[in-house]
Design a protein around this motif. Structure first.
Motif, PDB file in Angstrom:
ATOM      1  N   ILE A 121       0.883  -1.424   0.204  1.00 13.69           N
ATOM      2  CA  ILE A 121      -0.049   0.183   0.090  1.00 13.69           C
ATOM      3  C   ILE A 121       1.005   1.274  -0.151  1.00 13.69           C
ATOM      4  CG2 ILE A 121      -2.130  -0.968   1.075  1.00 13.69           C
ATOM      5  CD1 ILE A 121      -0.087   0.883   3.169  1.00 13.69           C
ATOM      6  N   GLU A 122       0.440   2.554  -0.837  1.00  9.57           N
ATOM      7  CA  GLU A 122       0.744   3.776  -0.494  1.00  9.57           C
ATOM      8  C   GLU A 122       0.335   4.610   0.309  1.00  9.57           C
ATOM      9  OE1 GLU A 122       2.426   4.932  -4.672  1.00  9.57           O
ATOM     10  OE2 GLU A 122       0.746   3.080  -5.579  1.00  9.57           O
ATOM     11  N   ALA A 123       0.156   5.036   1.748  1.00  8.30           N
ATOM     12  CA  ALA A 123      -1.146   5.735   2.482  1.00  8.30           C
ATOM     13  C   ALA A 123       0.218   7.213   2.715  1.00  8.30           C
ATOM     14  CB  ALA A 123      -0.318   4.535   3.640  1.00  8.30           C
ATOM     15  N   PHE A 185       3.763  14.059   1.913  1.00 10.26           N
ATOM     16  CA  PHE A 185       4.786  12.857   1.385  1.00 10.26           C
ATOM     17  C   PHE A 185       4.193  11.584   1.675  1.00 10.26           C
ATOM     18  CE2 PHE A 185       6.047  16.204   3.605  1.00 10.26           C
ATOM     19  CZ  PHE A 185       7.105  16.918   3.370  1.00 10.26           C
ATOM     20  N   GLU A 186       5.278  10.526   0.479  1.00 10.27           N
ATOM     21  CA  GLU A 186       4.828   9.540   0.750  1.00 10.27           C
ATOM     22  C   GLU A 186       6.217   8.260   0.890  1.00 10.27           C
ATOM     23  OE1 GLU A 186       2.481   7.508  -2.716  1.00 10.27           O
ATOM     24  OE2 GLU A 186       3.721   6.243  -3.111  1.00 10.27           O
ATOM     25  N   MET A 187       5.603   7.374   1.577  1.00  9.43           N
ATOM     26  CA  MET A 187       7.059   6.009   1.723  1.00  9.43           C
ATOM     27  C   MET A 187       6.733   4.926   1.542  1.00  9.43           C
ATOM     28  SD  MET A 187       7.556   8.308   5.617  1.00  9.43           S
ATOM     29  CE  MET A 187       9.429   7.215   5.635  1.00  9.43           C
ATOM     30  N   ASN A 188       7.323   3.777   0.795  1.00 12.19           N
ATOM     31  CA  ASN A 188       7.480   3.096   0.369  1.00 12.19           C
ATOM     32  C   ASN A 188       7.853   1.718   0.883  1.00 12.19           C
ATOM     33  OD1 ASN A 188       6.577   5.035  -2.870  1.00 12.19           O
ATOM     34  ND2 ASN A 188       4.985   4.163  -1.594  1.00 12.19           N
ATOM     35  N   TRP A 189       7.805   0.771   1.086  1.00 10.12           N
ATOM     36  CA  TRP A 189       8.001  -0.466   1.814  1.00 10.12           C
ATOM     37  C   TRP A 189       7.373  -2.012   1.300  1.00 10.12           C
ATOM     38  CZ3 TRP A 189       4.148   2.100   4.230  1.00 10.12           C
ATOM     39  CH2 TRP A 189       3.420   0.936   5.087  1.00 10.12           C
TER      40      TRP A 189
HETATM   41 MG    MG Z   1       3.662   6.061  -4.836  1.00 10.91          MG
END
Ligand code: MG
Ligand code: ADP
Ligand code: MG
Length: 438
Positions: A121-123, A185-189
Motif C-alpha cells: 500500500i501507499e499511505a 509525503f509518501e513512504m514505500n516499503w
Molecule cells: Mg507511489
C-alpha cells in the motif's frame, strides 16, 4: 512460557499496547505491564465494545482483545513499549464485525481455494501544524510540488526517522518522496501477505503520527485535508500467489487485452471482480464524507487530482481506477487515507474471489487520459458521488455483503448511516451563503 512474556524478557519491553481496530478504523489499546502479559495472551484484555465504534450496546458482555504474538512490534521510538495487534472475541466467539476478524476469515476463504493474496500500500499523508489547519512548512508553496527536493529535505528529520525505523523493523522500505500536494509525503516499503500489510499499515499510521508529534507537528491521512490540493490516496497493489508463495498466479498472458498488459486469466478474473463490485467497494475504500472530495474532484492546483472518477482500468496510466503498472500485479487507485487497514484488504479479497468464482470480465481496457478524454467513454459506471451513495451501493450488493459477513455488513451500514445523518444535520456556512437571501 508465553511468547509475549519471552519477547518482553529478550527485548526489555516494560509495557504492551494491546491494540484492536474498530469499524471506523480507530485504533484502541490498553497498556499492559509485561508482568501481566502472559495471562492476557491467553484470555485477552477486556474492553466495553459500546465505548468504541462497534455497534454494541452498554449491556453487551466484555469484549476481549486477544493479542496475536506473531503481530508484535517493539516501538522503535520508545523501545520499552511494544504494540501488538489483537483479535476480538466475546463469550468465546470471534466478534464477527471486528475488522481483523473479517480479514482473517477472507484470507482463509482464499486459502481454501489455494490462493494467497499479497499486497503493498501507499499511505500518503500531510504534515501540518499541530492545530492541523496549515501546512507546517511555510516555504512549501510550489505549484507543482511533487518530488520537491528542497521541501523533502526541510522535513528530513521526520521522514528519515520513520524510514530508519522501517529499516530496523525489516519492512524493506525503498523510497520516500514529497508528493503532489504541498505538505504531502509518501513512504514505500515492500509488499507482503495481506494480514502482514494490514498490521503494518495500522502501525505505520500510528508511527507517522507519533513521530510527527515528537517533532511538534501533526500528520494526517485525511482524504482531502486542504481544498484545491491533491488528496491522500492509499493505493493498493495486488497479486495472488500459490499457497507456498512461490508462484505468482497473476503472472502470465491471458488471451486479449488482459494478457497484453501481463496478467494471467486468473488475474483478469480477480480484476473483473474488483470492477464488478467497485461502486459497493467504495463504501469501504472511501469510507468518510470527506473521501468524496478526493474522488470526483475538480482539477487540483498541481494540474491533476491523481484520483479516479470512473470504474475503468488501463495499463501503465495513472488516470484510471485500476492501473496495471507491469506484469503480474495491478494497482487499485481508489482507496484513500481514511480506509480501515483491515477492511481494505478484506474487501479486495472478497471482490477478487467473487470475480474468480464467476469468471468476471473486467471489461474493455481504456488507454486514454481519463481526465482529458473520460467524457468520451460511454457506459463506464461512475464512482459514487458521496458517502450515502456508496453505502447504498454496498447495501445493494448482497454478494459482497455476505462475503464480508452478514453481521459485519449490517453493523457497518447502520453505523455509516448514523454518521451520514450526523453530517447532514450539521448546519454549514454554505447553506447560509446560498439560502439566506432566497
Ligand atoms: Mg507511489
Ligand atoms: P507507484 O507510486 O508507482 O504506484 P510505489 O513504488 O509507490 O508505486 O508502490 C508500489 C507498491 O506495490 C509497493 O508497496 C510495492 O511493494 C508493491 N508491489 C510491488 N510488486 C507487487 C506485487 N507483485 N504484488 C503486490 N504488491 C506489489
Ligand atoms: Mg500508486
Amino acid at each position: 512460557m508465553s511468547k509475549l512474556a519471552k519477547f518482553a524478557e529478550e527485548k526489555g519491553v516494560k509495557y504492551f499496547m494491546i491494540s484492536y481496530t474498530d469499524l471506523f478504523g480507530g485504533q484502541r489499546a490498553k497498556l499492559v505491564p509485561a508482568s501481566a502479559i502472559a495471562d492476557m495472551e491467553e484470555d485477552g484484555a477486556g474492553f466495553a465494545g459500546f465505548a468504541t465504534w462497534f455497534d454494541m450496546t452498554p449491556a453487551h458482555p466484555d469484549m476481549l482483545a486477544v493479542p496475536d504474538p506473531d503481530a508484535v512490534i517493539q516501538l522503535p521510538w520508545k523501545p520499552e513499549v511494544a504494540w501488538v495487534a489483537a483479535d476480538c472475541i466475546m463469550e468465546g466467539e470471534a466478534v464477527e464485525q471486528a475488522p481483523r476478524n473479517v480479514l482473517k476469515k477472507l484470507i482463509k476463504e482464499a486459502a481454501d481455494e489455494g490462493l494467497r493474496v499479497k499486497t503493498g500500500i501507499e499511505a500518503e499523508f500531510f504534515i501540518l501544524t499541530p492545530e492541523g489547519d496549515k501546512i507546517s512548512d511555510p516555504f512549501d508553496t510550489a505549484e507543482k510540488p511533487c518530488y520537491d527536493q528542497q521541501a523533502v529535505m526541510r522535513r528530513y528529520d521526520v521522514i528519515a526517522e520513520i524510514c530508519d525505523y522501517m529499516l530496523e523493523l525489516g519492512w524493506g522500505p525503498y523510497q520516500n518522496d514529497h508528493e503532489d500536494a504541498n505538505g504531502q509525503f509518501e513512504m514505500n516499503w515492500d509488499f507482503d501477505d495481506a494480514l502482514i500489510t494490514a498490521d503494518r499499515h495500522s502501525f505505520f499510521k500510528f508511527m507517522v503520527k507519533s513521530v510527527a508529534e515528537k517533532h511538534g507537528l501533526r500528520a494526517t491521512f485525511m482524504p482531502k485535508p486542504i481544498q484545491g490540493l491533491t488528496g491522500n490516496g492509499c493505493h493498493a497493489h495486488i497479486s495472488v500467489w500459490d499457497l507456498d508463495g512461490e508462484t505468482n498466479a497473476f503472472a502470465g498472458k491471458a488471451a486479449g487485452q488482459v494478457g497484453e498488459v501481463g496478467l494471467s486469466e486468473q488475474g483478469g478474473y480477480f480484476l473483473g471482480g474488483i470492477m464488478k463490485h467497485a461502486e459497493a467497494l467504495a463504501a469501504i475504500t472511501n469510507p468518510t464524507v470527506n473521501s468524496y472530495k478526493r474522488i470526483n474532484a475538480p482539477r487540483t492546483m498541481s494540474g491533476a487530482t491523481w484520483a479516479p472518477n470512473t470504474v475503468t482500468w488501463t495499463g501503465n496510466n495513472r488516470t484510471h481506477m485500476v492501473r496495471v503498472p507491469g506484469p503480474g500485479r495491478f494497482e487499485l487507485r481508489l482507496p484513500d487515507g481514511a480506509v480501515n487497514p483491515y477492511l481494505l484488504q478484506a474487501v479486495i479479497i472478497a471482490a477478487g474471489l467473487s470475480g474468480i468464482r464467476s469468471k468476471a470480465d473486467p471489461g474493455p481496457r481504456y488507454d486514454i487520459d481519463m481526465y482529458a478524454e473520460g467524457h468520451k467513454i460511454e457506459g463506464a459506471p461512475k464512482l459514487p458521488l458521496n458517502m450515502l451513495d456508496a453505502i447504498r451501493a454496498y447495501d445493494a450488493d448482497p454478494e459482497l455483503k455476505t462475503m464480508l459477513g452478514s453481521d459485519f455488513s449490517a453493523s457497518y451500514i447502520k453505523m455509516k448511516h448514523q454518521e451520514w445523518n450526523s453530517f447532514v444535520s450539521h448546519f454549514s456556512r454554505w447553506e447560509k451563503d446560498n439560502t439566506l437571501d432566497i
